[in-house]
Design an enzyme around this catalytic site. Structure first.
Site, PDB file in Angstrom:
ATOM      1  N   LYS A 130       0.826  -1.211   0.000  1.00 64.06           N
ATOM      2  CA  LYS A 130       0.000   0.000   0.000  1.00 64.06           C
ATOM      3  C   LYS A 130       0.863   1.265   0.000  1.00 64.06           C
ATOM      4  O   LYS A 130       0.623   2.196  -0.778  1.00 64.06           O
ATOM      5  CB  LYS A 130      -0.877  -0.031   1.259  1.00 64.06           C
ATOM      6  N   SER A 178      -1.565   9.694   7.284  1.00 63.93           N
ATOM      7  CA  SER A 178      -0.663   9.348   8.393  1.00 63.93           C
ATOM      8  C   SER A 178       0.754   9.832   8.079  1.00 63.93           C
ATOM      9  O   SER A 178       1.466  10.323   8.951  1.00 63.93           O
ATOM     10  CB  SER A 178      -0.620   7.832   8.607  1.00 63.93           C
ATOM     11  N   THR A 232      -9.323   7.816   5.064  1.00 65.23           N
ATOM     12  CA  THR A 232      -9.472   6.512   4.389  1.00 65.23           C
ATOM     13  C   THR A 232     -10.671   6.558   3.442  1.00 65.23           C
ATOM     14  O   THR A 232     -10.562   6.200   2.260  1.00 65.23           O
ATOM     15  CB  THR A 232      -9.627   5.384   5.436  1.00 65.23           C
ATOM     16  N   LYS A 248       2.358  -4.008  10.953  1.00 67.05           N
ATOM     17  CA  LYS A 248       1.010  -4.113  11.517  1.00 67.05           C
ATOM     18  C   LYS A 248       1.099  -4.697  12.912  1.00 67.05           C
ATOM     19  O   LYS A 248       2.048  -5.423  13.217  1.00 67.05           O
ATOM     20  CB  LYS A 248       0.144  -5.034  10.645  1.00 67.05           C
TER      21      LYS A 248
HETATM   22  N1  GLU Z   1      -4.822   0.895   9.513  1.00 67.48           N
HETATM   23  C1  GLU Z   1      -4.821   1.705   8.326  1.00 67.48           C
HETATM   24  C2  GLU Z   1      -4.533   0.845   7.116  1.00 67.48           C
HETATM   25  O1  GLU Z   1      -4.752  -0.345   7.113  1.00 67.48           O
HETATM   26  C3  GLU Z   1      -3.921   2.919   8.438  1.00 67.48           C
HETATM   27  C4  GLU Z   1      -2.462   2.647   8.641  1.00 67.48           C
HETATM   28  C5  GLU Z   1      -1.639   3.888   8.947  1.00 67.48           C
HETATM   29  O2  GLU Z   1      -2.181   4.977   8.906  1.00 67.48           O
HETATM   30  O3  GLU Z   1      -0.458   3.698   9.218  1.00 67.48           O
HETATM   31  O4  GLU Z   1      -4.162   1.333   6.083  1.00 67.48           O
END
Ligand code: GLU
Length: 436
Positions: free
Chosen positions: A99, A363, A195, A111
Site C-alpha cells: 500500500k 498518516s 481513508t 502491523k
Molecule cells: N490501519 C490503516 C490501514 O490499514 C492505516 C495505517 C496507517 O495509517 O499507518 O491502512
C-alpha cells in the site's frame, strides 16, 4: 525457501503473498525481490498482563510485525479484535508494504494486533491494555523504525494513550512514533476521514472513465466504521444513491437511497457521551428493510464497498455478486479464488492497497508535520491527498489496460516496481555477478 515453508497454503498470509508472482512478472522484477517479500523482516509476539477493574489479572496476546523496510520505516495500524492472529497480522503487514509503495510514500509495511474484544473492556481496562502493549513493544517501534496507527476497533484516543506511554518510556516527547492521534496531541487535520476520502477520490476518477451520472449510480456499503461512513458521506453529497448499509449487527436497505448524514447522526447519537465505542447499530434505524450482511453483498447495485473485515467475498458468494464495481475499503475482503471468478465476469475491483491508501497517506502527512513541528491547514492536507490518490489511481488504471490484466494485479505491479527499484539500488545478483 519456498512459499509453503513460510506459511502453509490456505492461510491469509500465504494467500496474500500468493499474488506476488503474477504481478512480479508484469513489473519485470528480479526474483530476489519477490523472494524477499515472502518473509516478514521481524515478528514479535507479546503477552500483555492487564489488571482488570475487579482486581483480577488477565493476560492478552499481541503481535507486531515489520514486513519490509526497503523504502523506509515500517508503518501500519494496530487492531483490537477477537479474531487477531499472527497469520492475520503478517498478511496485514505485507499489504501495508504494498500500500505504501502504491501511493509512493516513503514507508515499508508493518502491523500490530491484540486478540481481544475491546467492547468487553471498561475504558480504564482499555487504557491499561493500550499502555501495556506499548510497554512490550517500545524497543521495537520508533519514529524512524516502525510507526503504528489506528485500525479495526482502535481510534485516536487509543493512539494518544500509546504516544504518551512511549514518550514516558523514552523520557522524550515523541509525537512522530504513532499517527492518527487526537488533534491536540499532534494529530493531523484531515486524518479522521482520510481513508474514506481516498476511496472517494478513486471513485471520482472512475466516474470520469465511465462517464457516470452520480444520481443514477447505486451504492451498498458493508461496514459503517470510519472508512465506510466517510466514503459514502462524500458520495452522497455528490448525488450517489446509497441504498444499503450494514454494520456487525446487520444491515438496512432502501431502494430510493438513504439520507446518509441522518444515518451517521443516528449511529453517533446512540453512542454514550464520550464513549470510545459505538453502542448503536444501523440495523435499528427506522423505515428501512432489514437485510443481513450476506444479502448486502449480493444486492444488484452499481458499486459495492466492502468496508469491514477480510474474507467477505469468497468462492461461496462471488458468483452471486451483481455489483459492477467493488471498492475495497477493508483490507483483504476478497479471496484470491473469488478474484478469479469476479475477473471472469468483468467486475472491476479497485483493490484495498489502492482504495484504502488514503488513511496511511495522511498518516504520512501527520508524521511529516510532527517532525517539522509545523502544522498544515486541512485544505493543504486534502489537496495533497487528492493529488496522490488521483495520480496513483490513474497510473494503476493505465497499467491495467496496458497489460490487459485486473486492477489488483496492476496495483501490485505498480507497487512492486517501486519496491524493486529500492532493492535493486542496493544491488541484486545481476549487479554483483556482472561486476566480477
Ligand atoms: N490501519 C490503516 C490501514 O490499514 C492505516 C495505517 C496507517 O495509517 O499507518 O491502512
Amino acid at each position: 525457501m519456498t512459499d509453503t515453508q513460510t506459511a502453509p497454503t490456505g492461510t491469509l498470509f500465504a494467500d496474500a503473498i500468493g499474488r506476488l508472482d503474477k504481478a512480479g512478472k508484469i513489473a519485470g522484477l528480479d526474483p530476489e525481490v519477490v523472494e524477499l517479500l515472502r518473509h516478514p523482516k521481524a515478528v514479535i509476539h507479546i503477552s500483555i498482563p492487564v489488571r482488570m477493574d475487579d482486581g483480577s489479572l488477565k493476560v492478552f496476546e499481541g503481535y507486531r510485525v515489520r514486513h519490509n523496510s526497503h523504502r523506509g520505516p515500517t508503518k501500519g495500524g494496530i487492531r483490537y479484535h477477537p479474531g487477531v492472529s499472527l497469520d492475520e497480522v503478517k498478511a496485514l503487514a505485507f499489504w501495508m508494504t504494498c500500500k505504501c509503495a502504491v501511493v509512493g510514500i516513503p514507508f515499508g509495511g508493518g502491523k500490530g494486533g491484540v486478540t481481544v474484544d475491546p467492547r468487553e473492556l471498561s475504558h480504564m481496562e482499555l487504557e491499561r491494555l493500550s499502555r501495556g502493549f506499548i510497554q512490550q513493544v517500545a524497543d521495537f517501534i520508533g519514529p524512524d523504525v516502525d510507526i503504528p496507527a489506528p485500525d479495526v476497533y482502535t481510534n485516536a484516543r487509543i493512539m494518544g494513550w500509546m504516544m504518551d506511554e512511549f514518550s514516558k518510556i523514552k523520557r522524550q516527547h515523541s509525537p512522530a512514533v504513532i499517527t492518527g492521534k487526537p488533534i491536540p496531541l499532534g494529530g493531523s487535520l484531515g486524518r479522521d476521514d482520510a481513508t474514506g476520502r481516498g476511496a472517494y477520490y478513486c471513485i471520482k476518477e472512475l466516474e470520469k472513465q465511465r462517464g457516470w451520472d452520480p444520481t443514477q449510480i447505486t451504492v451498498a456499503v458493508q461496514g459503517f466504521g470510519n472508512g465506510g461512513q466517510n466514503a459514502v458521506k462524500l458520495l452522497h453529497t455528490d448525488g450517489y444513491k446509497v441504498v444499503a448499509v450494514s454494520d456487525s449487527k446487520g444491515g438496512i436497505y432502501k431502494a430510493d437511497g438513504f439520507d446518509v448524514p441522518s444515518l451517521i447522526q443516528f449511529k453517533n447519537q446512540s453512542r454514550k457521551l464520550k464513549a470510545v465505542y459505538c453502542d448503536g447499530s444501523v440495523c435499528e434505524a427506522i423505515q428501512a428493510e432489514s437485510i443481513s450482511n450476506e444479502q448486502l453483498l449480493e444486492l444488484d447495485v452499481d458499486v459495492l464497498i466492502p468496508a469491514a473485515l477480510e474474507n467477505q467475498i469468497t468462492t461461496d458468494n462471488a458468483a452471486n455478486i451483481k455489483a459492477k464495481v467493488i471498492v475495497e475499503v477493508a483490507n483483504g475482503p476478497t479471496t484470491p479464488d473469488a478474484d478469479t471468478s469476479l475477473a471472469q465476469r468483468g467486475t472491476l475491483v479497485i483493490p484495498d492497497i489502492l482504495a484504502n491508501a488514503g488513511g496511511v497517506t495522511v498518516s504520512y502527512f501527520e508524521w511529516v508535520q510532527n517532525r517539522q513541528g509545523f502544522y498544515w491547514p486541512v485544505e493543504e492536507v486534502r489537496e495533497r491527498l487528492d493529488k496522490i490518490m488521483r495520480d496513483e489511481f490513474n497510473a494503476v488504471y493505465d497499467l491495467m489496460e496496458q497489460h490487459k490484466t485486473d486492477m489488483r494485479t496492476a496495483a501490485y505491479a505498480h507497487a512492486l516496481k517501486r519496491i524493486g527499484d529500492a532493492v535493486e539500488a542496493g544491488g541484486t545478483q545481476r549487479y554483483f555477478t556482472e561486476a566480477n
